[in-house]
Design an enzyme around this catalytic site. Structure first.
Site, mmCIF file in Angstrom:
data_model
loop_
_atom_site.group_PDB
_atom_site.id
_atom_site.type_symbol
_atom_site.label_atom_id
_atom_site.label_comp_id
_atom_site.label_asym_id
_atom_site.label_seq_id
_atom_site.Cartn_x
_atom_site.Cartn_y
_atom_site.Cartn_z
ATOM 1 N N CYS A 149 31.974 24.300 -6.691
ATOM 2 C CA CYS A 149 33.349 23.805 -6.827
ATOM 3 C C CYS A 149 33.728 22.774 -5.772
ATOM 4 O O CYS A 149 34.402 21.785 -6.068
ATOM 5 C CB CYS A 149 34.341 24.977 -6.834
ATOM 6 S SG CYS A 149 34.033 26.205 -5.563
ATOM 7 N N SER A 178 40.602 32.031 -4.855
ATOM 8 C CA SER A 178 40.109 32.158 -6.227
ATOM 9 C C SER A 178 38.668 31.683 -6.338
ATOM 10 O O SER A 178 37.970 32.040 -7.282
ATOM 11 C CB SER A 178 41.001 31.373 -7.197
ATOM 12 O OG SER A 178 41.093 30.023 -6.785
ATOM 13 N N ARG A 234 37.350 29.917 4.243
ATOM 14 C CA ARG A 234 38.283 30.460 3.250
ATOM 15 C C ARG A 234 39.682 30.516 3.851
ATOM 16 O O ARG A 234 39.844 30.966 4.987
ATOM 17 C CB ARG A 234 37.812 31.868 2.876
ATOM 18 C CG ARG A 234 38.484 32.461 1.683
ATOM 19 C CD ARG A 234 38.055 31.858 0.384
ATOM 20 N NE ARG A 234 36.722 32.272 -0.035
ATOM 21 C CZ ARG A 234 36.034 31.621 -0.972
ATOM 22 N NH1 ARG A 234 36.533 30.545 -1.588
ATOM 23 N NH2 ARG A 234 34.830 32.022 -1.307
ATOM 24 N N HIS A 241 40.774 23.621 -3.534
ATOM 25 C CA HIS A 241 39.995 23.478 -2.306
ATOM 26 C C HIS A 241 40.375 22.159 -1.651
ATOM 27 O O HIS A 241 40.272 21.092 -2.264
ATOM 28 C CB HIS A 241 38.494 23.454 -2.619
ATOM 29 C CG HIS A 241 37.944 24.767 -3.093
ATOM 30 N ND1 HIS A 241 38.677 25.923 -3.140
ATOM 31 C CD2 HIS A 241 36.697 25.111 -3.536
ATOM 32 C CE1 HIS A 241 37.920 26.921 -3.594
ATOM 33 N NE2 HIS A 241 36.724 26.450 -3.846
#
Lengths: 352, 352, 352, 352
Positions: A149, A178, A234, A241
């Site tokens: 991602c 997520s 995180r 992101h």
């Protein structure tokens, strides 16, 4: 006539994203929502009630989740499988599907390093889809992967910078919870805190970025040659992101020229007018306080492409180093959305 | 000479709280830290590294976690077991320990409704410990439970109000995520959100509150007769359950008198000078913006009793209804701390 | 032909909500966005960039914020003013506007207790709009207020319960930070914390609830006679006030009947098909984990009415006491949306 | 005999930190807590009630905040002023104090770029204190600054790496909301979000880092010659700035050697046994999930030095590039704690 598709791993976060984006798609029609045996037999809507925000589209609510049975899917005429399977199980199931003649568009990392499986973020490397021809020599179907991602946003921003001679990239991430799926991180760890490590993430970012921006010749990918250093953390954010990038270029133009270059950038999905392609792959913000995950993650028009644009801001130059911030929606552009775009690309380019 | 104790379920959040509070206790000495087979054999410190804040006391770091083996504990002279076991396994293990002559002080709910197992928050119902005599008739050891974490704070605040004729209690909670253990709630559900339901919680709050404030006569508890309505919700807070209480009293004094009554309240632990007893069971705040979980959860002196005081604020009266807010540290006063206090009480009162 | 309207206090959170909901309204056309002198002269879009999520509708972006000048508004043919002014300044400005013949629909609390200013949540008390006739005797224009944000959700849920003889209400709130406007609460106070007090809030909730559910006769409101106790707290949530309600009824039907009653409930806005009226004023959830602010705040169809439905869940009965949870979007149903609905009502009922 | 000191700007977050750390100091005695006229005359404890966690030390509670009056302070024998003034007012007040013969240890940035004002993080550049002699030529007192909060942690970690030939530093930060003071960031902006910009911060980080690690010769600082790129962002964390660092070294040793080098590092404060000096300026964590703001911000022994150690983790090497994460407590090591350490240094080295 729309092609029959299946979503595998349909009950996870990315699987749900697939289902939502495919519930009313001009090219594709959902034939099966498949998941682990634990979920099989339950109404799909009931499974989603706690996990996904808002309300479940009526169409999906009545689907019954089925077990994953590749042969049954093939028999029922499923031509495409979108896979959001966990990496442990994805490997063999996806191979079996390809062997049965099904085209697999996957968000799992299991096959990303197979030499003839292209990892495609189509604004950056649509031409890698030609690797499908190599796969076709050994089996009737094929596998096309999307990337990690964080990588998906990074390569779209780097692609138009390649012309300035990209030598070195330092990337530091602020990744939404997520990204770890559901349930993912414990709230006790995340509230008011930063976790400075994500298992296996940094290696993937470094490898996949160079692969996607590499060149395909004679049926092989040759990785791009720039150096890259990734640090991944995180943060207590739901979706989106954020990435801080420092890129060393052989000749770094003025920020104003960079802004123009990024704003004008269009890729193959834009040229082919693919349904899930955003009009602008890169949205550049002038406001120094942007992009912010809460405000900008879902950027992208038309409506079907919400979350497919990458937002860039804070562009600055120091010597040959270019600095900027980017934001990418991790489950849309960073996962389900790109795999759907890849399938649209494959269809338009007659691989299906 | 300090008595040998074991902590069961030592690797969970409450188990860790037990271990910390017992690492240097005047009456007790840790002989064993026991947990599920999965954790057995590992150094205790390594287990804690991710879960517990700060640094692990040196003493605990070198302990090796062992499997739960009641007979081995009895053989090694363990006289007391502090149990933070999950309710599913607590039932039979705690019974076995009591049958072997060990005194079990438990935070599990498995035996709370056994007719001869007292549920004790000693500022509220220290006298219920006499039920131990009933247990002793059928086995050499015994079980004493502490209450649900929300109940622990509530009964301490209600106890001094009983004299005004408590008729009805409405309680609404804001419960910290640590109340669900680790990993507990998913961060995706909790960030920027409220979850308006906690499984089985409201029933426990209603039943245990009336039981603890009930009277013991002829070896039986008779529940207190007031009505009670509980609504329990989870909020994005690490530690500290906040509770909004509306209590209908037969004669409701002025708020000023209530403040005095609560501030002057002392229970059996204070009279016996038990080591883990806070000097003030109830701390009343004048500032309307208090108590807040972030600022007040660890209230309590002396240092050993930090987190053992219940903080109360916003006391107001409307007709016969009294309204106030209370805050209780859910893993200290609401769990480990109270069970340790119960053991200190039992020792002082010669049940050990 | 659409009526010319002005938004006062247009740069605050509620003012922005007004502007968005009015940018493309079938009855109304924005003539002016007015705010304090500090903001006057700036492009409206630039002001919003940091505060409001997403992108600003093109129409609004080019507006220039103007100072508040009642006479100029009247001269330009503005018939309606939507006021999101701070209470300190709202009082005199709104009076001046009404004296100039303008109809003021306000979210400010300044005039809510004026005897002839109706406080209207039209699903609950549309008939109170007749008070406008009393105002018209003393001035050409009039003022209609919406209620405190927590009250708006509460009265819609209580209205269909009045038939069962409402005797007593205890309400405890979990209020979103946006309720305090911008910048509102400091992040240092709110992250991982609960603030158990909101200045002046509880009194407003108690008074306004009884007023709205009261009866109008002979030009005067007579408050409803039930008792009410409110406790209000701030939680780390962006939008959506959650409220825990315990209501004592003379005869409390079974929860199933209550669910039916709430689901079937329709008010005047639904009967008149007002554009901003939600099809269902009350949405009842079966899932015990709902409503949640993050998932349910924007409930309501059609699209224009998103955020206008109140979501209810966890309905339970104990004796004559009914318990439930409700959720209301504080800046839509709790502020701008209801005032727009009030203006639509006034128009349909010929008060404009 | 302890020296009389004053805290200026005593009611802000950093001022409170000063007051706490000085309430019981072996060298210093609080004579005055001074702040803006708005706060003057109020009891200090009452001011703190909402802002600071926990309880206010009894000693401080009874202090009455006074206005800032340099002459009065001088007359009362105050020898040292600790300044937490906002930069706008700090400039002239601090100059006046120095002219009156008072030694000013300041956290304000107003004088940091004055050529003869040393910016000292004493583990990195204690020797710069000699600049005080230059100041003394023009006035009886002097000013010593601490650095920007992010810089304080960075230079302590970089100092022992200078021996390997530091050529280039890329730093990306995750900064706590307390860094913006109180009230600072609005909760609506910060909950579940990242703000990718902090005004003026990146320039300060780049300039001050090179200055502190520069060399003093002939009464002038010559900046260190490495390149540096800083990107600074705000995250929803209370205390503790996390920083991701990529440092290019002329010869980069193995990570294991780096770990040893950092662990063995001791600076002047350690050699002089200053009371607020941590035993270990750098604590290196082996656990990849550390440091975390929530768990590690207050690292440092002895107790007086809690929050004064910098925690480092995730040390890795790639070619000549060294990568690591560091964490620094922004209001202790990054502000008040370091200025107190600077005063202790000045005293031990006879500048006072």
């Amino acid at each position: 006539l729309r092609k029959k598709i299946a979503v595998l791993g349909a009950t996870g976060l990315v699987g749900q994203q697939f289902a939502w984006m495919l519930a009313d798609h001009p090219y594709f029609e959902i034939e099966a929502l498949a998941a682990s045996d634990r979920s099989a037999g339950k109404r799909y809507g009931a499974r989603l009630e706690h996990v996904v925000g808002g309300t479940v589209p009526g169409k999906l609510r009545e689907f019954v989740v089925e077990s994953i049975d590749p042969k049954s899917l093939a028999k029922r005429g499923v031509e495409i499988a979108f896979s959001a399977l966990p990496s442990e199980t994805a490997g063999s199931i996806e191979t079996e599907l390809a062997n049965l003649g099904i085209a697999v568009f996957t968000n799992a990392s299991a096959h990303r390093m197979d030499p003839d499986v292209p990892v495609i973020i189509p604004e950056a490397n649509a031409e890698h889809i030609a690797l499908v021809d190599s796969q076709r020599k050994r089996r009737p179907g094929f596998i096309v992967a999307d990337s990690n991602c964080s990588v998906s946003g990074l390569v779209i921003a780097l692609k138009p910078l390649m012309q300035f001679g990209l030598k070195d990239v330092t990337i530091t991430t602020y990744q939404a919870v997520s990204g770890a799926g559901y349930p993912g991180e414990a709230s006790l760890d995340v509230i008011g805190n930063i976790i400075p490590f994500i298992e296996n993430e940094e290696g993937k970012v470094e490898k996949e970025t160079r692969r996607i921006l590499g060149t395909l010749s004679k049926g092989r990918i040759r990785d791009a040659s720039f150096d890259i250093n990734a640090t991944c953390a995180r943060v207590p954010v739901h979706y989106g992101h954020l990435e801080s990038v420092v890129a060393e270029l052989e000749t770094c133009p003025d920020p104003r020229e960079i802004v123009q270059t990024l704003r004008k950038f269009r890729g193959v999905p834009q040229k082919l007018l693919l349904p899930t392609a955003p009009l602008e792959p890169l949205i550049v913000k002038d406001d120094e306080y942007r992009p912010q995950p809460l405000l900008d993650s879902c950027a992208g028009t038309p409506e079907r492409a919400a979350g497919m644009s990458v937002t860039v801001g804070r562009i600055a130059k120091k010597g040959r180093k270019l600095r900027f911030i980017l934001l990418v929606h991790n489950t849309i552009r960073g996962a389900a959305g790109t795999s759907i775009l890849n399938a649209e690309l494959a269809l338009k380019q007659k691989y299906l």
